[in-house]
Design a protein around this motif. Structure first.
Motif, PDB file in Angstrom:
ATOM      1  N   THR A 121       6.315 -59.576 -30.018  1.00  0.00           N
ATOM      2  CA  THR A 121       7.733 -59.306 -30.274  1.00  0.00           C
ATOM      3  C   THR A 121       8.321 -58.630 -29.047  1.00  0.00           C
ATOM      4  O   THR A 121       7.595 -58.077 -28.230  1.00  0.00           O
ATOM      5  N   SER A 122       9.630 -58.682 -28.917  1.00  0.00           N
ATOM      6  CA  SER A 122      10.294 -58.071 -27.760  1.00  0.00           C
ATOM      7  C   SER A 122      11.114 -56.865 -28.184  1.00  0.00           C
ATOM      8  O   SER A 122      11.746 -56.863 -29.243  1.00  0.00           O
ATOM      9  N   LEU A 123      11.107 -55.856 -27.337  1.00  0.00           N
ATOM     10  CA  LEU A 123      11.974 -54.699 -27.532  1.00  0.00           C
ATOM     11  C   LEU A 123      13.425 -55.122 -27.307  1.00  0.00           C
ATOM     12  O   LEU A 123      13.709 -55.911 -26.402  1.00  0.00           O
ATOM     13  N   CYS A 176      -4.064 -57.080 -25.872  1.00  0.00           N
ATOM     14  CA  CYS A 176      -3.319 -56.241 -26.811  1.00  0.00           C
ATOM     15  C   CYS A 176      -2.494 -57.068 -27.787  1.00  0.00           C
ATOM     16  O   CYS A 176      -2.080 -56.561 -28.825  1.00  0.00           O
ATOM     17  N   LYS A 177      -2.229 -58.340 -27.445  1.00  0.00           N
ATOM     18  CA  LYS A 177      -1.459 -59.201 -28.344  1.00  0.00           C
ATOM     19  C   LYS A 177      -2.287 -60.381 -28.833  1.00  0.00           C
ATOM     20  O   LYS A 177      -1.752 -61.426 -29.186  1.00  0.00           O
ATOM     21  N   GLY A 178      -3.602 -60.204 -28.842  1.00  0.00           N
ATOM     22  CA  GLY A 178      -4.479 -61.227 -29.378  1.00  0.00           C
ATOM     23  C   GLY A 178      -4.519 -61.188 -30.895  1.00  0.00           C
ATOM     24  O   GLY A 178      -4.182 -60.181 -31.526  1.00  0.00           O
ATOM     25  N   GLY A 202       8.831 -57.336 -23.131  1.00  0.00           N
ATOM     26  CA  GLY A 202       7.519 -57.144 -23.719  1.00  0.00           C
ATOM     27  C   GLY A 202       7.231 -55.684 -24.039  1.00  0.00           C
ATOM     28  O   GLY A 202       7.655 -54.780 -23.338  1.00  0.00           O
ATOM     29  N   MET A 203       6.524 -55.499 -25.130  1.00  0.00           N
ATOM     30  CA  MET A 203       6.134 -54.156 -25.554  1.00  0.00           C
ATOM     31  C   MET A 203       4.718 -53.857 -25.060  1.00  0.00           C
ATOM     32  O   MET A 203       3.832 -54.697 -25.137  1.00  0.00           O
ATOM     33  N   LEU A 224      18.892 -47.918 -18.479  1.00  0.00           N
ATOM     34  CA  LEU A 224      18.111 -48.833 -19.311  1.00  0.00           C
ATOM     35  C   LEU A 224      17.354 -49.798 -18.413  1.00  0.00           C
ATOM     36  O   LEU A 224      17.942 -50.441 -17.545  1.00  0.00           O
ATOM     37  N   LYS A 225      16.054 -49.918 -18.656  1.00  0.00           N
ATOM     38  CA  LYS A 225      15.232 -50.826 -17.855  1.00  0.00           C
ATOM     39  C   LYS A 225      14.891 -52.079 -18.650  1.00  0.00           C
ATOM     40  O   LYS A 225      14.338 -51.987 -19.751  1.00  0.00           O
ATOM     41  N   ILE A 226      15.221 -53.232 -18.076  1.00  0.00           N
ATOM     42  CA  ILE A 226      14.801 -54.505 -18.666  1.00  0.00           C
ATOM     43  C   ILE A 226      13.474 -54.893 -18.044  1.00  0.00           C
ATOM     44  O   ILE A 226      13.338 -54.947 -16.819  1.00  0.00           O
ATOM     45  N   GLU A 227      12.485 -55.184 -18.889  1.00  0.00           N
ATOM     46  CA  GLU A 227      11.151 -55.567 -18.412  1.00  0.00           C
ATOM     47  C   GLU A 227      11.143 -57.053 -18.049  1.00  0.00           C
ATOM     48  O   GLU A 227      11.910 -57.829 -18.601  1.00  0.00           O
ATOM     49  N   GLY A 228      10.267 -57.470 -17.097  1.00  0.00           N
ATOM     50  CA  GLY A 228      10.091 -58.905 -16.902  1.00  0.00           C
ATOM     51  C   GLY A 228      10.231 -59.412 -15.487  1.00  0.00           C
ATOM     52  O   GLY A 228      10.956 -60.383 -15.252  1.00  0.00           O
ATOM     53  N   ARG A 229       9.517 -58.809 -14.534  1.00  0.00           N
ATOM     54  CA  ARG A 229       9.586 -59.323 -13.161  1.00  0.00           C
ATOM     55  C   ARG A 229       8.893 -60.665 -13.013  1.00  0.00           C
ATOM     56  O   ARG A 229       9.042 -61.327 -12.006  1.00  0.00           O
ATOM     57  N   GLN A 230       8.097 -61.070 -14.011  1.00  0.00           N
ATOM     58  CA  GLN A 230       7.434 -62.361 -13.957  1.00  0.00           C
ATOM     59  C   GLN A 230       8.257 -63.451 -14.647  1.00  0.00           C
ATOM     60  O   GLN A 230       7.820 -64.598 -14.734  1.00  0.00           O
ATOM     61  N   ARG A 231       9.452 -63.104 -15.123  1.00  0.00           N
ATOM     62  CA  ARG A 231      10.272 -64.050 -15.877  1.00  0.00           C
ATOM     63  C   ARG A 231      11.102 -64.951 -14.959  1.00  0.00           C
ATOM     64  O   ARG A 231      11.322 -64.649 -13.792  1.00  0.00           O
ATOM     65  N   SER A 232      11.617 -66.034 -15.541  1.00  0.00           N
ATOM     66  CA  SER A 232      12.379 -67.026 -14.784  1.00  0.00           C
ATOM     67  C   SER A 232      13.781 -66.518 -14.455  1.00  0.00           C
ATOM     68  O   SER A 232      14.271 -65.560 -15.063  1.00  0.00           O
TER      69      SER A 232
END
Length: 333
Positions: free
Chosen positions: A259-261, A241-243, A176-177, A278-286
């Protein structure tokens, strides 16, 4: 200074929202995993996620037995006069010997530096440090060893920055951006009363609702309509912010499109710019999401180290099915 810091291979830093996700990330090829405690010290303080102190200890054992590292994010801002949870988190990080502690709060940086001088400190993106003067201040005062850069810099700007600082830089690579200056966003708290920087929640799930009206699905946050989706549209999570809003008789994404980075196409440029990790975002992901993203990035990084490779699209894992290189090449601004 860039020539001394140019890495032969980028470090892959991956998210873990649960102990099971940590094991998946490590098994899929993560060099490093980052996580947080199950409380307000963590900027991803969502129900059902995160780690207890005992689970962190187990995570360290598992990661270290597989030659991976664990970073603990204590990246919200401590409450004035009530910072026990934050200082205790720092103490637990030092006692359990995490590989690094990710902090943003100046008071906590000072506490960690004085109380645990051997504890490696990374500066969180929540600190919004994006210029040499700011970064060198954190290095001089608190001994910070790495800075996570905000998602507002181009690759040439990152290269120039690396030439003026003497610590490692970590940049966001996938997910996520955030269009705001990290650490200063007030959009969520404006309508929910919950701050991402103080309470660890951006658009808390307790305030989210999806309403089906005929063929239209409406997403709501704290009673406000954030977006409406047709039968064939992918419905996103309702963040302000993404509304999708209407202004001057035109309806669209005013702040940022969903959109995703994805930086797999510019890894060689980031290496040449002196980026360390490099950091991958998404600690709430499956777990399935974590596994596929980590596997793809493991492949991309290894190929880039050999001077090979190219972009891996990963549209099926991206918000709205779209990818972007974001501010790194400014095409979206």
């Amino acid at each position: 200074m860039t020539s001394e810091k140019t890495p032969s291979k980028l470090e892959l830093v991956c998210p873990a929202g649960t102990p099971a996700a940590l094991r998946v990330a490590v098994d899929a090829g993560a060099d490093t995993v980052y996580l947080g405690f199950r409380d307000a010290t963590n900027a991803r303080n969502f129900p059902g996620l995160n780690f207890s102190v005992a689970e962190l200890e187990e995570a360290l054992d598992y990661a270290h037995s597989h030659d991976a590292r664990v970073l603990l994010a204590v990246n919200t801002y401590a409450q004035a006069g009530n910072d026990d949870a934050w200082t205790q988190a720092v103490d637990n990080a030092a006692r359990l010997k995490v590989d690094a502690l990710i902090l943003a709060d100046i008071g906590l940086l000072d506490y960690a530096h004085r109380a645990h001088p051997d504890l490696r400190l990374h500066l969180s993106v929540q600190a919004s440090a994006s210029n040499p003067v700011a970064i060198q201040h954190y290095v001089k005062e608190f001994g910070v060893r790495r800075v996570v850069l905000p998602r507002v810099l181009t690759v040439p700007e990152i290269k120039s920055l690396n030439q003026e600082i003497d610590i490692e830089t970590e940049v966001f690579a996938f997910g996520g951006m955030c269009p705001m200056a990290e650490g200063r966003c007030s959009l969520s708290s404006y309508i929910t009363g919950k701050s991402p920087n103080m309470n660890g929640v951006c658009s808390p799930a307790s305030h989210v609702a999806y309403i089906q009206q005929g063929r239209t699905l409406t997403s709501n946050l704290a009673g406000f309509t954030i977006n409406s989706f047709g039968p064939h549209e992918q419905a996103g999570y309702p963040t302000l912010c993404k509304g999708r809003f209407t202004a001057n008789d035109e309806t669209g994404y005013l702040f940022e499109e969903p959109t995703s980075l994805n930086v797999t196409g510019i890894l060689s440029e980031l290496m040449a710019a002196g980026v360390t990790a490099l950091k991958i975002e998404g600690r709430q992901r499956s777990k399935a999401y974590v596994r596929e993203v980590v596997q793809n990035f493991r492949q991309a990084i290894d190929q880039a180290a050999r001077g090979e490779g190219g972009k891996i699209a990963m549209d099926n894992l991206s918000e709205g099915g779209q990818n972007t290189t974001g501010a790194y090449d400014k095409k979206w601004m």
